[in-house]
Design a protein around this motif. Structure first.
Motif: not given
Length: 596
Positions: A577-596
């Motif tokens: 009974g699960l129905s899911v709508c999926i929109a556009a989105g990126p696929v790639g690597g993970v880029l961490p944010d550098l701590p400031r």
């Protein structure tokens, strides 16, 4: 048993007790300092990571082929240490020091069985205890768990063999076999232990005047040799089943280069307390970096020792041949198992592959001293000259030890582990996607042992590592847990339904096209979805493994680790009974944010 001087026996230390105990105590104090100056490094993380991943008696733990090593005892001990207190360096220090103390006792026992209670025992004992030859393997926990049990086994089994020949007591046979079995559980090179023990007994017979030393050795300790052969055969069969380590036929130039570096620039300078200086390229361990003068002095010292011994002593050629054969066999094993197109000659200067030669050299020196003199009244070295040589070696070795510690302390893993441990403990509420640790901590070729999920598996306070998460976080090269984004390599294209994008429901597998193909790798997909209720989806690349992804009712995001290749994602619900709508989105690597 006149040939073995049956009247000789292990007695109290007598007048040498204080000095001998002082030498051993000083050596152990130095080794405590060396061990405490280090920290977890490279293979240590593999041992701890696998200990945290598998149960104590799991075949995946005990029967693991660790880069050609078969070492169930080391993995079991690592499991115990890790279970008591994960990534607490105090416990590995204790294991190293205890093993070194046992090795010191075993070597001292054997030397006194060969030479009796004579002050000259201190000369080979000081060489073994303080030689820089054993430093690199001792200070590195994983290497120490290989090398130290081997050193203990070499000395202890040889001592038991001598005692068995002298007394015939069954307990020495049992003790010798037990020590052999334990050593085999820690290092495959321990298979050489019975051969060394046989050689020691045969040489003692020979230098004492026995006409048929090999036959006498076999007869006097036949049961020890037979049981050792049985144990070795069982172990060898297991080793060949478990380990897939083909030998490498190195080129002539590679073999010559490794042998030259291993002997001239590695082993020989340690005979006079060198190398005095060490170099390293992160993340490699330190290697000996002796000066040309020290290399020359090492060769001159070796030649002088051999020529002087041959001129003064009889029946010692077999001793010299046996010592040289053991060292060359160790060097040859390094060439056969570790050479390759990317191998550096400095590998031979790391000394790890010949560390146990320190025991062999100490035994050989004692046997040479025991051998009969060529002259009835030989000119003997004055005691003060011997003392001066021993002190000079000790000072030289202590200086090499100090410079080694200075180099060994430069370990990026220390700060990384401390930072990561604290940061992971602060982010336990949200699962994290798996990721490799930095290359200066573990290189990618040890995959999957370089994954954070494996390395940090022993830690009780950490987030769960999963294949999907609602908050994308990563770890930077310092060990901080930081927010992260998907660095787009490809993207899920806009779906055909303006209000839903791609509808995923029922039993049909929905195809979510990408704007280009992906090579076979680990990718992270940002799935922007709206779900009719809580449930689970299955998501995967066209050619890849499927991943179960929890979804929540309403409009949300989830980040999914997909492995494989293809030009589209596949998705279907597994919750009825699960129905899911999926929109556009990126696929790639993970880029961490550098701590400031």
């Amino acid at each position: 048993m006149t040939a073995l001087r049956a009247g000789e026996r292990l007695v109290g230390l007598g007048t040498n007790k204080t000095l001998t105990c002082g030498v051993v105590a000083l050596a152990l104090i130095v080794r405590v300092w060396v061990a405490a100056s280090g920290n977890f490094y490279w293979d240590d993380l593999i041992l701890a990571g696998r200990a945290g991943t598998y149960s104590a008696f799991s075949p995946d733990l005990l029967l693991y082929d660790h880069d050609g090593h078969f070492m169930p005892g080391a993995f079991l001990l690592a499991k115990i240490v890790t279970a008591i207190s994960p990534y607490n360096w105090t416990l590995p220090v204790i294991t190293l020091v205890v093993l070194q103390a046992l090795a010191a006792v075993a070597v001292l026992r054997l030397l006194r069985l060969i030479l009796g209670n004579r002050p000259i025992v201190l000369a080979p004992l000081v060489f073994y205890l303080f030689s820089p030859l054993t430093l690199p393997s001792y200070s590195w926990w994983a290497a120490g768990l290989n090398s130290l049990p081997l050193q203990i086994g070499l000395a202890w089994v040889a001592g038991d063999a001598l005692l068995l020949c002298r007394t015939g007591l069954r307990r020495h046979r049992v003790s010798g076999i037990a020590a052999f079995v334990v050593a085999l559980l820690f290092f495959e090179k321990s298979v050489l232990i019975p051969f060394v023990a046989f050689a020691v007994v045969a040489v003692v017979y020979s230098v004492d005047g026995e006409s048929a030393p090999l036959r006498a050795t076999w007869r006097a300790a036949r049961q020890l040799w037979i049981w050792s052969a049985c144990v070795g055969a069982v172990w060898l069969a297991t080793y060949l089943i478990v380990v897939d380590q083909p030998f490498t036929l190195a080129s002539r130039s590679m073999a010559v280069g490794l042998l030259e570096h291993g002997i001239s620039r590695g082993l020989l300078p340690t005979l006079i307390g060198g190398p005095w200086a060490w170099q390293r390229w992160q993340p490699s361990p330190p290697w000996a970096d002796p000066s040309v003068l020290l290399i020359v002095l090492g060769w001159l010292g070796l030649v002088a020792a051999v020529v002087g011994s041959v001129r003064r002593k009889r029946r010692i050629v077999p001793i010299l041949v046996a010592m040289a054969a053991y060292v060359l066999a160790s060097e040859a094993a390094m060439v056969l198992t570790r050479s390759g197109p990317d191998t550096s000659y400095e590998l031979g200067q790391t000394l790890r592959y010949v560390a146990d030669s320190a025991v062999i050299i100490a035994i050989g020196a004692a046997l040479i001293v025991r051998a009969p003199d060529r002259r009835a009244r030989p000119h003997r070295l004055h005691r003060s000259a011997v003392v001066a040589l021993v002190i000079a070696f000790l000072v030289s070795s202590l200086w090499s030890t100090r410079t080694f510690v200075d180099s060994w302390r430069d370990n990026p893993t220390t700060d990384y582990l401390a930072t990561a441990r604290a940061s992971l403990a602060e982010h336990t509420d949200v699962p994290m996607l798996d990721m490799p640790v930095p290359t200066d901590v573990l290189l990618p070729f040890v995959y999957p042992n370089n994954l954070a999920s494996r390395v940090f598996s022993p830690l009780p306070d950490r987030p769960q590592f999963a294949t999907s998460t609602t908050e994308l976080q990563s770890m930077d090269n310092k060990g901080h847990v930081v927010d992260a984004d998907v660095s787009p390599t490809r993207a899920i294209t806009q779906g055909p339904n303006p209000q839903c994008g791609y509808r995923v429901e029922g039993t049909t597998v929905a195809r979510l096209p990408l704007d280009g193909p992906l090579a076979d790798w680990e990718w992270t997909a940002q799935i922007n979805y709206a779900a009719s209720k809580d449930g689970e989806l299955v998501v995967g690349l066209t050619d890849g493994k499927d991943v179960r992804v929890p979804v929540r009712q309403g409009l949300h995001q989830v980040y999914v680790r997909v492995i494989g290749s293809g030009d589209a994602l596949r998705a279907y619900p597994i919750t009825p009974g699960l129905s899911v709508c999926i929109a556009a989105g990126p696929v790639g690597g993970v880029l961490p944010d550098l701590p400031r």
